[in-house]
Design an enzyme around this catalytic site. Structure first.
Site: not given
Ligand SMILES: Cc1ncc(COP(=O)(O)O)c(C=O)c1O
Length: 226
Positions: A65, A123, A220
């Site tokens: 972890r 987001y 992504k």
């Molecule tokens: C711009 C952005 N930041 C953060 C996140 C969150 O990341 P995670 O899905 O890996 O927790 C996302 C997820 O879609 C995102 O598009």
């Protein structure tokens, strides 16, 4: 543009993207593909060695972890890409998800009574974290039109810990003026934190433009999906 490969050499941008520092194996071997370390715990010769690793008195791994050679190789590679043009040593930390990284950063840099200036175009789960959970814990966020630098400057307070934005916002693709935002944050004694998920270091490296901390959701562009 050239950049340090993390091992003392200079690589151009395209080379850097495929030849990132991978760290060495226990015998100094350098596998082209770093292996995935799946162990949760590690053996030590003496309990003092274990204590030294836990205390940070020496490098090493104790529990998955906290970190693993695999996660470290990933974080080191990403830091090399993000930090290439800064002339500074840049460090990375891997988390289990983007939201884990974002939550940790926000909890680490704020405390009850802190203030955050954040882009209104964020987001959704980051917006909810700032607008819900952190508000409950006494951290107040002002959401602003991040393209209006005067609005950003006007929102800054003595207790503002950080300015938070996305290089390209999800989903509206608003473009942040990172040098201007870094100026506004630093003039007020705050940090600029940038979620660069939608840009990736191939398109924009916010640290080169004055940001203090860069975050990615690696599912992504970094991972090649979504
Ligand atoms: C711009 C952005 N930041 C953060 C996140 C969150 O990341 P995670 O899905 O890996 O927790 C996302 C997820 O879609 C995102 O598009």
């Amino acid at each position: 543009m050239s950049g340090n490969d993390g091992n003392g050499g200079e690589y151009g941008e395209a080379t850097r993207a495929v030849r990132l520092p991978t760290g060495g194996g226990p015998q100094g071997e350098r596998p082209m593909r770093p292996p995935v370390h799946r162990s949760t715990t590690y053996a030590f010769e003496a309990s003092q060695d274990y204590a030294d690793v836990l205390d940070g008195a020496r490098g090493g791994y104790s529990y998955a972890r906290i970190d693993t050679p695999t996660a470290d190789a990933f974080a080191t590679a990403l830091a090399a890409m993000e930090g290439a043009g800064t002339g500074r040593e840049v460090h990375g930390q891997a988390f289990a998800s983007g939201m884990a990284a974002i939550s940790t950063v926000l909890l680490a840099l704020t405390s009850a009574g802190s203030h955050v200036v954040a882009s209104r175009a964020l987001y959704g789960n980051t917006f909810s974290l700032l607008d819900g959970l952190l508000r409950r814990f006494g951290v107040e966020t002002d959401f602003v039109d991040i393209g209006d630098i005067e609005q950003v400057r006007a929102a800054m307070r003595p207790e503002t810990a950080l300015v938070y934005t996305e290089t390209l916002s999800n989903p509206a693709m608003l473009v942040s003026d990172i040098p201007a935002l870094a100026g506004a944050a630093h003039d007020a004694g705050a940090l600029l934190v940038v979620d660069s998920t939608f840009a990736s270091p191939a398109v924009c490296r916010p640290l080169e433009h004055g940001a203090d901390l860069v975050l990615h959701s690696a599912t992504k562009y970094i991972g090649g999906d979504s």
